[in-house]
Design an enzyme around this catalytic site. Sequence first.
Site, PDB file in Angstrom:
ATOM      1  CG  ASP A   1      -2.136  -1.059   1.108  1.00  0.00           C
ATOM      2  OD1 ASP A   1      -2.279  -1.686  -0.024  1.00  0.00           O
ATOM      3  OD2 ASP A   1      -2.945  -1.179   1.859  1.00  0.00           O
ATOM      4  N   GLY A   2       2.172   1.039   0.712  1.00  0.00           N
ATOM      5  CA  GLY A   2       2.701   2.410   0.610  1.00  0.00           C
ATOM      6  C   GLY A   2       3.397   2.672  -0.737  1.00  0.00           C
TER       7      GLY A   2
ATOM      8  NE  ARG B   1       6.458  20.577  24.533  1.00  0.00           N
ATOM      9  CZ  ARG B   1       7.101  21.672  25.071  1.00  0.00           C
ATOM     10  NH1 ARG B   1       6.986  22.919  24.532  1.00  0.00           N
ATOM     11  NH2 ARG B   1       7.968  21.652  26.251  1.00  0.00           N
TER      12      ARG B   1
ATOM     13  CG  ASP C   1      -0.234  12.763  21.202  1.00  0.00           C
ATOM     14  OD1 ASP C   1      -0.158  13.482  22.004  1.00  0.00           O
ATOM     15  OD2 ASP C   1      -0.062  11.541  21.342  1.00  0.00           O
TER      16      ASP C   1
ATOM     17  CB  SER D   1      -8.413   7.355  10.006  1.00  0.00           C
ATOM     18  OG  SER D   1      -9.528   7.802  10.756  1.00  0.00           O
TER      19      SER D   1
ATOM     20  CG  ASP E   1      -3.641   9.851   6.012  1.00  0.00           C
ATOM     21  OD1 ASP E   1      -2.647  10.091   5.735  1.00  0.00           O
ATOM     22  OD2 ASP E   1      -4.193   8.587   6.755  1.00  0.00           O
TER      23      ASP E   1
ATOM     24  CE  LYS F   1      -4.319  21.953  26.163  1.00  0.00           C
ATOM     25  NZ  LYS F   1      -3.212  22.642  25.501  1.00  0.00           N
TER      26      LYS F   1
END
Length: 290
Positions: free
Chosen positions: A73-74, A158, A177, A191, A148, A175
């Site tokens: 798929d890549g 963070r 990742d 997803s 995507d 807020k």
Amino acid sequence: MQPLQPVKTVGIITKPHSERARAVLPELLEWLQARGIEARCDQETAGYLSGVRGLPRDEVPEGTQLVILLGGDGTLLSAARAIGGRNIPLFPVNLGGLGFLTAIPLEDLFPELERALRGEQRISRRMKLRCELRRAGRIVSQYEALNDIVVDKADIARMIDIEARVDDQLVCLYKADGLIVATPTGSTAYSLAAGGPIIFPTVGAIAITPICPHMLTNRPVIVPEHSVITLISHARDEASYLTVDGQVGEPLHHEDVIICRRSPHELCLIRPPRLKFFDVLRLKLKWGER
């Protein structure tokens, strides 16, 4: 079923460093030559063969009526970018692992290719997304995605702040990742791993899926396919990153704006006539059968 136009030239795009590709390519070129079909290869493919000149991947589809993909798929996502806006069907043969999109197994390469040349294959038209990156009111980059468009954090441990709007309506100040904007095709990729819904390929919808949101009530949202989705990165310069199909992208600056909408281009993906979407899901996701 949809017949192909007469095939005189095909493009071949191959996964790098694949012994299976190295083994099958001479037979494939001989098979095509016997039918009077010329082949144009990318540089990865040429590396498996002697005396064959490879082309940059973006140039392979030019003048072809069909592109054969040998990979996973890549590699298919890379081939879709190479095809761009051209209305050229992609014939995907799975040399990889999971392979949601590359549904033709290697052992079926030649019989399925013969069927495709006779017009006995289904062609699935897959929606793509177009994205514009705007900085200080100016467009600095444009991309197209089959799967995507993702804004995620660049720093370790963070979270980042992302504002999302749909057709000028505020959806959420996330807020998290990161945030994923996915096509139906991409709904079974990143997803899905982030808890997003599986969308049937022909459904006219786009999924907005947060990645590890701070608020557990932040859930995936599905919006109509003609929505204009605006993401604003409130993270400091280079603390967030724009990634397209998991392969290309760039670091973002504070207050960069990413505008996502349906592309006018689609990918024409050849599918085996007997293999249906839920067959692929059961096979790839190991869903139980009664």
